[in-house]
Structures are given as C-alpha cells and as structure tokens.
Design a protein around this motif. Sequence first.
Motif, PDB file in Angstrom:
ATOM      1  N   HIS A 270       0.823  -1.303  -0.004  1.00 30.64           N
ATOM      2  CA  HIS A 270       0.058   0.042  -0.042  1.00 30.64           C
ATOM      3  C   HIS A 270       0.880   1.255   0.087  1.00 30.64           C
ATOM      4  CE1 HIS A 270      -3.833  -1.544  -0.128  1.00 30.64           C
ATOM      5  NE2 HIS A 270      -3.798  -2.415   1.265  1.00 30.64           N
ATOM      6  N   HIS A 271       2.113   1.280   0.477  1.00 30.07           N
ATOM      7  CA  HIS A 271       3.038   2.445   0.314  1.00 30.07           C
ATOM      8  C   HIS A 271       3.218   2.618  -1.308  1.00 30.07           C
ATOM      9  CE1 HIS A 271       6.143  -0.764   0.040  1.00 30.07           C
ATOM     10  NE2 HIS A 271       6.665  -0.054  -0.690  1.00 30.07           N
ATOM     11  N   GLY A 272       3.714   3.825  -1.618  1.00 30.46           N
ATOM     12  CA  GLY A 272       3.777   4.434  -3.007  1.00 30.46           C
ATOM     13  C   GLY A 272       5.308   4.303  -3.369  1.00 30.46           C
ATOM     14  N   ASP A 273       5.740   4.095  -4.713  1.00 32.44           N
ATOM     15  CA  ASP A 273       7.183   4.148  -5.016  1.00 32.44           C
ATOM     16  C   ASP A 273       7.124   4.500  -6.698  1.00 32.44           C
ATOM     17  OD1 ASP A 273       9.934   4.291  -5.101  1.00 32.44           O
ATOM     18  OD2 ASP A 273       9.908   2.106  -4.365  1.00 32.44           O
TER      19      ASP A 273
ATOM     20  N   MET B 135      -0.776  11.652 -10.118  1.00 38.67           N
ATOM     21  CA  MET B 135      -0.097  10.564  -9.389  1.00 38.67           C
ATOM     22  C   MET B 135      -1.138  10.270  -8.228  1.00 38.67           C
ATOM     23  SD  MET B 135       2.986  12.635  -8.402  1.00 38.67           S
ATOM     24  CE  MET B 135       4.100  11.027  -7.688  1.00 38.67           C
ATOM     25  N   HIS B 136      -1.011   8.983  -7.683  1.00 37.66           N
ATOM     26  CA  HIS B 136      -1.772   8.721  -6.609  1.00 37.66           C
ATOM     27  C   HIS B 136      -1.229   9.353  -5.120  1.00 37.66           C
ATOM     28  CE1 HIS B 136      -4.948   6.840  -4.203  1.00 37.66           C
ATOM     29  NE2 HIS B 136      -3.980   6.103  -3.340  1.00 37.66           N
ATOM     30  N   HIS B 137       0.014   8.793  -4.869  1.00 40.71           N
ATOM     31  CA  HIS B 137       0.716   9.148  -3.786  1.00 40.71           C
ATOM     32  C   HIS B 137       1.080  10.489  -3.886  1.00 40.71           C
ATOM     33  CE1 HIS B 137       0.400   4.727  -3.531  1.00 40.71           C
ATOM     34  NE2 HIS B 137       0.549   4.753  -2.192  1.00 40.71           N
TER      35      HIS B 137
ATOM     36  N   LEU C 102      -0.521   7.735  10.187  1.00 40.74           N
ATOM     37  CA  LEU C 102      -0.862   6.747   9.676  1.00 40.74           C
ATOM     38  C   LEU C 102      -0.300   6.622   7.976  1.00 40.74           C
ATOM     39  CD1 LEU C 102      -3.669   6.612   7.712  1.00 40.74           C
ATOM     40  CD2 LEU C 102      -4.450   7.272   9.897  1.00 40.74           C
ATOM     41  N   PHE C 103      -0.428   7.937   7.555  1.00 35.65           N
ATOM     42  CA  PHE C 103      -0.071   8.169   6.197  1.00 35.65           C
ATOM     43  C   PHE C 103       1.772   8.088   5.718  1.00 35.65           C
ATOM     44  CE2 PHE C 103      -4.420   9.763   5.559  1.00 35.65           C
ATOM     45  CZ  PHE C 103      -4.873   8.813   4.576  1.00 35.65           C
ATOM     46  N   ASP C 104       2.187   8.408   6.994  1.00 36.62           N
ATOM     47  CA  ASP C 104       3.677   8.417   6.953  1.00 36.62           C
ATOM     48  C   ASP C 104       4.059   6.915   6.690  1.00 36.62           C
ATOM     49  OD1 ASP C 104       3.959  11.065   7.553  1.00 36.62           O
ATOM     50  OD2 ASP C 104       4.409  10.652   9.667  1.00 36.62           O
ATOM     51  N   ILE C 105       3.222   5.959   7.113  1.00 32.53           N
ATOM     52  CA  ILE C 105       3.702   4.547   6.830  1.00 32.53           C
ATOM     53  C   ILE C 105       3.638   4.095   5.123  1.00 32.53           C
ATOM     54  CG2 ILE C 105       3.446   2.113   7.397  1.00 32.53           C
ATOM     55  CD1 ILE C 105       2.108   3.169  10.114  1.00 32.53           C
TER      56      ILE C 105
ATOM     57  N   HIS D  22      -4.983   9.829  -2.378  1.00 33.77           N
ATOM     58  CA  HIS D  22      -4.489   8.785  -1.573  1.00 33.77           C
ATOM     59  C   HIS D  22      -4.994   9.359  -0.124  1.00 33.77           C
ATOM     60  CE1 HIS D  22      -2.143   5.849   0.460  1.00 33.77           C
ATOM     61  NE2 HIS D  22      -1.170   6.796   0.744  1.00 33.77           N
ATOM     62  N   LEU D  23      -5.057  10.687   0.179  1.00 35.29           N
ATOM     63  CA  LEU D  23      -5.155  10.981   1.777  1.00 35.29           C
ATOM     64  C   LEU D  23      -6.620  10.992   2.122  1.00 35.29           C
ATOM     65  CD1 LEU D  23      -2.526  13.949   1.877  1.00 35.29           C
ATOM     66  CD2 LEU D  23      -2.174  11.603   2.294  1.00 35.29           C
ATOM     67  N   HIS D  24      -7.583  11.143   1.366  1.00 32.08           N
ATOM     68  CA  HIS D  24      -8.978  11.374   1.532  1.00 32.08           C
ATOM     69  C   HIS D  24      -9.460  12.699   2.275  1.00 32.08           C
ATOM     70  CE1 HIS D  24     -10.571   6.854   0.806  1.00 32.08           C
ATOM     71  NE2 HIS D  24      -9.180   6.914   0.364  1.00 32.08           N
ATOM     72  N   TYR D  25      -8.363  13.633   2.062  1.00 28.52           N
ATOM     73  CA  TYR D  25      -8.816  15.086   2.422  1.00 28.52           C
ATOM     74  C   TYR D  25      -7.946  15.710   1.595  1.00 28.52           C
ATOM     75  CZ  TYR D  25      -4.654  15.216   4.977  1.00 28.52           C
ATOM     76  OH  TYR D  25      -3.071  14.823   5.646  1.00 28.52           O
TER      77      TYR D  25
END
Length: 304
Positions: free
Chosen positions: A145-148, A173-175, A184-187, A212-215
């Motif tokens: 689920h993380h991005g790269d 892009m998504h992330h 939680l989003f740092d992970i 990605h963040l939902h806000y």
Amino acid sequence: MPASSDSAFVFGRHEPASHVIIHVSDPHFLANGVRLGGRYDVEANFARTLEAIRAVHPHPAAIVITGDLTDLGEPDAYRRLRLAVEPVAQELGTIIVWVAGNHDERPALRAGLLDLPPTQEPVTGVWDLDGLRLIALDTSVPGWHHGDLEAGQLSWLAEVLSEPAPHGTLLAMHHPPLPSHLPLFDILELRHQDQLAAVIRDTDVRGILAGHLHYSSHGTFAGVPVSVSSATCYTMNVARPAADVNGMDAAQAFQVVHVRPDTITHTVVPVTDAPTGDHFSTAWLEEMARLSHDERLEAFSRKR
C-alpha cells in the motif's frame, strides 16, 4: 480547446483559463455494488459526484481520477466504474485519465479500463490537451500500500520532460509527494521522492495532482505546487486530533483546476445539497458586462 464557460465574463486582471480539468480521487468501487466496509455506499456517492461535475463545467479538457479506482482490484468493480464515468465523459465531450492507486491491481485495471493486456506493467500515459501536457504516473507497488517510483519510470519521465510543452505539464499520481499531519499516512508515503524531485526540478512541470489522503491538501514539492483532491467514497474527519482521525461518510469533494497562462488554481467543490442563494446568475453577469470598469466598481464595489 474552448476556454472555460465563464470566459465571456472577465472583469479582473487575469486572462481566461485556457484549460479546465476535473480532478477526482479515490472512488474505491467494489464488485456487485457492495458497500465499502459494509457502510459506505461508494457508488451512490460517486453518482452524486458525477452530477456535480455535470453542473460545474460543460466541457472540461479532462476528467482525471487519481487512483484507488477500486478497493480490491476486482474486474467487476472496474466494469462498474467505467459504466458510470464513460457516459458522463461522452456527454461533456472530454477524456478520462485513469491513474493507478495502491488499492488497484494493474492487470485488472489495464484490462478493464484501458483494454490493454492484463500485465503488471505500470499504468502510465501522456496526453496533449491542446498544448497542455498531462502525464499519469503509477506510484502503486504490487502487493503493498505504500507508494514508489522505480528507476525505469523515472527515466521515462525525464525523457518525456526533456522537451517542454506549449502550456507546460501537469503530473497526475496517486501518492502525493507531501507530508501528512496524520502519522498513519507516513507509513504509506511515496518512496524515492528525492529522485522524483531531481527529475522534475527546472522542467516545465507546473503542478502535481494527487489523491490517497481522503482529504484536501496543498503544498509544494521541488518548487512545484501539489494539490491533493479529497475522496468520493469517504473522507477523513480531520476535525479531530491527528491520532484520532478516522473515516466519515461526509464532506466528499472533487476539484476544478483552472489553468491560466500565469497561474493554476484548484477549487475544492463540495458534493452537497444545501440551500443556496439566487442573487448571482448569468443574467447578473451580463448586466455587469454592459457596464464600464468604473461603472462596475460603482455598482458592486462601493460600500453603501
């Protein structure tokens, strides 16, 4: 492309927008129309979003959906999403730019939305929107689920950006390459951000669209403005202490992006049905247009 629908009424110092883009994110569709988490009716929420998109602009240059198109990467979920969006895009005479997110599965996305072979190849693309270049990157990592952004995709991006476009470039892009105040989003953050910064710095990239963040969130990265669109499925209730933020079925929104020669603006559009005044209208604007600059100031700017 035609200028924005409000281009006939330009009363300020800026030129009309040359391009208008609808930026949507995180539909999280599921097969068979199942509710997300047994709670969120993501298809109904998305239908309301599409109605708002229809109302806000008659002919956007593109509808860009920045990832998490589905929640589990199911073929039927992609089918349902495509059936929902394509008629609206056809009605508005525009294109759809599908961007992969961490909840997506590349093979099913490629087959279901792009009619391409169902492989694990990154979902990328380049669109020329009458001189405005739009590039979709794939920050998803199969199985995670993380991005790269791996080296091959960064090299490809550098090659594309080696020649500037007439109206510059937007990345989708998504992330987002931004910090979040929610731990939680740092992970799940985007990896190799320094390498991405090295590729886009001093190029014609004018903005980055992400999800990605939902806000909704905004910042800068490598000197480039970044705009994160909130989600259509559910949003994060950021009116809580950061450690206690969780999802809520409210405050869904998308963004309208106005690209002008000298600047780009990102307007957050709430998907809501609320009592609204009726003072301002096309007729009112036409009345203002008949007046001179000084007469407009006298009619509308002077305090009574």
